[in-house]
Design a protein around this motif. Structure first.
Motif, PDB file in Angstrom:
ATOM      1  N   PHE A  46      -6.838   0.402  -4.353  1.00 20.90           N
ATOM      2  CA  PHE A  46      -6.301   0.242  -5.702  1.00 20.90           C
ATOM      3  C   PHE A  46      -4.982  -0.540  -5.719  1.00 20.90           C
ATOM      4  O   PHE A  46      -4.755  -1.345  -6.612  1.00 20.90           O
ATOM      5  N   ILE A  47      -4.096  -0.258  -4.780  1.00 24.36           N
ATOM      6  CA  ILE A  47      -2.836  -0.988  -4.673  1.00 24.36           C
ATOM      7  C   ILE A  47      -2.610  -1.337  -3.205  1.00 24.36           C
ATOM      8  O   ILE A  47      -3.234  -0.746  -2.327  1.00 24.36           O
ATOM      9  N   THR A  48      -1.729  -2.268  -2.941  1.00 30.39           N
ATOM     10  CA  THR A  48      -1.565  -2.757  -1.577  1.00 30.39           C
ATOM     11  C   THR A  48      -0.321  -2.182  -0.910  1.00 30.39           C
ATOM     12  O   THR A  48       0.684  -1.898  -1.578  1.00 30.39           O
ATOM     13  N   PRO A  49      -0.353  -2.034   0.424  1.00 34.52           N
ATOM     14  CA  PRO A  49       0.855  -1.641   1.156  1.00 34.52           C
ATOM     15  C   PRO A  49       2.008  -2.617   0.932  1.00 34.52           C
ATOM     16  O   PRO A  49       3.175  -2.211   0.951  1.00 34.52           O
ATOM     17  N   LEU A  50       1.681  -3.886   0.691  1.00 37.89           N
ATOM     18  CA  LEU A  50       2.731  -4.876   0.466  1.00 37.89           C
ATOM     19  C   LEU A  50       3.537  -4.532  -0.789  1.00 37.89           C
ATOM     20  O   LEU A  50       4.778  -4.563  -0.773  1.00 37.89           O
ATOM     21  N   SER A  51       2.860  -4.197  -1.880  1.00 43.18           N
ATOM     22  CA  SER A  51       3.572  -3.872  -3.119  1.00 43.18           C
ATOM     23  C   SER A  51       4.339  -2.567  -2.976  1.00 43.18           C
ATOM     24  O   SER A  51       5.480  -2.440  -3.464  1.00 43.18           O
ATOM     25  N   VAL A  52       3.757  -1.573  -2.303  1.00 42.99           N
ATOM     26  CA  VAL A  52       4.440  -0.302  -2.099  1.00 42.99           C
ATOM     27  C   VAL A  52       5.673  -0.497  -1.226  1.00 42.99           C
ATOM     28  O   VAL A  52       6.765   0.014  -1.521  1.00 42.99           O
ATOM     29  N   GLY A  53       5.523  -1.256  -0.145  1.00 42.76           N
ATOM     30  CA  GLY A  53       6.649  -1.496   0.756  1.00 42.76           C
ATOM     31  C   GLY A  53       7.776  -2.270   0.095  1.00 42.76           C
ATOM     32  O   GLY A  53       8.950  -2.030   0.364  1.00 42.76           O
ATOM     33  N   ALA A  54       7.417  -3.197  -0.795  1.00 43.43           N
ATOM     34  CA  ALA A  54       8.447  -3.966  -1.493  1.00 43.43           C
ATOM     35  C   ALA A  54       9.306  -3.049  -2.362  1.00 43.43           C
ATOM     36  O   ALA A  54      10.512  -3.260  -2.508  1.00 43.43           O
ATOM     37  N   LEU A  55       8.695  -2.008  -2.943  1.00 44.91           N
ATOM     38  CA  LEU A  55       9.430  -1.099  -3.814  1.00 44.91           C
ATOM     39  C   LEU A  55      10.180  -0.019  -3.045  1.00 44.91           C
ATOM     40  O   LEU A  55      11.265   0.414  -3.460  1.00 44.91           O
ATOM     41  N   THR A  56       9.616   0.447  -1.929  1.00 45.41           N
ATOM     42  CA  THR A  56      10.312   1.468  -1.126  1.00 45.41           C
ATOM     43  C   THR A  56      11.370   0.858  -0.223  1.00 45.41           C
ATOM     44  O   THR A  56      12.272   1.562   0.237  1.00 45.41           O
ATOM     45  N   ALA A  57      11.253  -0.449   0.048  1.00 41.32           N
ATOM     46  CA  ALA A  57      12.137  -1.114   1.018  1.00 41.32           C
ATOM     47  C   ALA A  57      12.034  -0.438   2.382  1.00 41.32           C
ATOM     48  O   ALA A  57      13.021  -0.281   3.105  1.00 41.32           O
ATOM     49  N   ASP A  58      10.840  -0.030   2.732  1.00 45.52           N
ATOM     50  CA  ASP A  58      10.611   0.661   3.999  1.00 45.52           C
ATOM     51  C   ASP A  58       9.177   0.366   4.442  1.00 45.52           C
ATOM     52  O   ASP A  58       8.350  -0.109   3.651  1.00 45.52           O
ATOM     53  N   LYS A  59       8.890   0.700   5.667  1.00 44.59           N
ATOM     54  CA  LYS A  59       7.532   0.554   6.182  1.00 44.59           C
ATOM     55  C   LYS A  59       6.595   1.498   5.445  1.00 44.59           C
ATOM     56  O   LYS A  59       6.976   2.625   5.095  1.00 44.59           O
TER      57      LYS A  59
END
Length: 402
Positions: A46-59
């Protein structure tokens, strides 16, 4: 409340509501929290690790058998190196695995290994949420000490589907996180006592019939729990409901209005009274000991009604009157005018007024739109889940009584 310095481990599982997790991350970080994310394989559809990582600023962590992370047993480190584990969305599948102690991927391994508080925000189709298997799993998880926010009632992703199962909105989830992480310094009601009434009353006609209303008790129970989380010693007097007693609250169960009044007055003195219960205005003057039978050719029996005691007015004018008395006004017309009249007549300091016309779905539902009426004026609150209304009202009470 600020979340500065708090570490949130966000577990994102596979449902369409995963898109809300992106805004949830942003809201948590706005309040100073650091967020690490674990994504299931379903979430990545549904969503990508890239978008999640960009918002968390973490792995972003996805694999239980990641060679780099697991060389020092990374899933245990993830499970412990946080202040709270938040599962949003929590799908029926993931909750079933949690309830049975499975640990066959990174998310379930972390959830089984953590010794931190866990908050779940369920999201699924209404039929799945109401299924007996899901209800059993939710009961098991609650008994294990896990907390829930939502789900809410509304439209589903599927066309034409509506009901209880929508994931709570990000701000409501953040409010629940703030409440769970509130330290002793954020318990403004510590040392205060509160009495809350909730649910309907059942006034017997005969052994099998009674006069009642559609109140579910959700709002009153949520308020009792919210006051307790802010440190108050809470006594909840509950009419007949089908929801569980709130955690951390002394709950007294009653049936009739007279029993509710007796329980409330016995609990006085108290610092705070919040009279939420939808008490029946009338009772049958003389209820029958036997079931009233229909008789051929005769009309229905005449029922003589007697007025029930006014619990809010009794408390508002009691010699042991609490410092703060809050009443509820469930109206179908002239909401504000009726609430203002009730405020004066009942001796309350505040009336929480709402429109319970059938079209609103408030009676028995999970959402509420309220107006706070006091001597100082009227404050309109937006449509919210009943848990969020409870949190906001509890904070208002704490600020008023301080």
């Amino acid at each position: 409340m600020s979340l500065a310095g708090k570490r949130i481990l966000l577990v994102i599982s596979g449902g369409i509501a995963a898109y809300k997790s992106l805004d949830l991350i942003r809201r948590l970080r706005e309040r100073g929290a650091s967020v690490r994310a674990v994504m299931t394989s379903g979430a990545r559809e549904f969503i990508t690790p890239l978008s999640v990582g960009a918002l968390t600023a973490d792995k972003v962590f996805t694999d239980l058998f990641d060679r780099e992370d697991e060389q020092d047993v990374g899933h245990i480190r993830l499970a412990r190196d946080c202040d709270l584990v938040l599962v949003a969305p929590a799908t029926a599948d993931l909750m079933a695995k949690m309830a049975t102690g499975q640990a066959n991927d990174l998310a379930t391994a972390v959830l089984l290994a953590t010794n931190k508080p866990v908050l779940l925000a369920p999201a699924m189709n209404p039929a799945m949420w109401s299924h007996p298997a899901t209800r059993r799993n939710v009961g098991t998880l609650r008994a294990d000490g896990l907390s829930f926010v939502g789900p809410e009632t509304g439209e589903m992703a599927e066309r034409g589907e509506a009901g209880e199962g929508r994931m709570s909105e990000p701000l409501a989830i953040v409010a629940a996180v703030e409440t769970m992480l509130a330290g002793e310094g954020d318990k403004p009601l510590a040392g205060k006592t509160a009495i809350v009434t909730s649910g309907p009353t059942h006034e017997p006609i005969d052994p099998v019939r009674y006069i009642a209303n559609r109140s579910s008790g959700r709002q009153g129970h949520a308020i009792a729990a919210a006051l307790a989380r802010l440190g108050a010693d809470v006594t909840l007097v509950s009419g007949p409901v089908t929801i569980p007693d709130p955690v951390g609250v002394k709950t007294l169960h009653v049936e009739r209005a007279t029993e509710m009044l007796d329980a409330v007055t016995a609990a006085l003195p108290a610092d705070i009274a919040v009279m939420v219960a939808a008490v029946a205005d009338w009772r049958v003057a003389r209820s029958s000991d036997d079931k009233i039978k229909k008789k051929a050719g005769e009309g229905p029996p005449a029922l003589e009604l007697a007025e029930n005691p006014d619990i809010l007015r009794t408390v508002g004018h009691h010699e042991k009157r609490p410092k703060l008395v809050v009443g509820f006004a469930a109206e179908t017309a002239d909401v504000i005018d009726n609430a203002r009249a009730k405020l004066k007549r009942k001796g309350a300091d505040m009336i929480v007024a709402n429109d319970v016309s059938p079209a609103t779905g408030i009676m028995g539902g999970t959402r509420n739109t309220v107006r706070i009426v006091s001597a100082g004026g009227v404050e309109d609150w937006p449509d919210m889940g009943k848990d969020e209304v409870a949190e906001r009202l509890a904070r208002l009470i704490a600020g008023t009584i301080a």
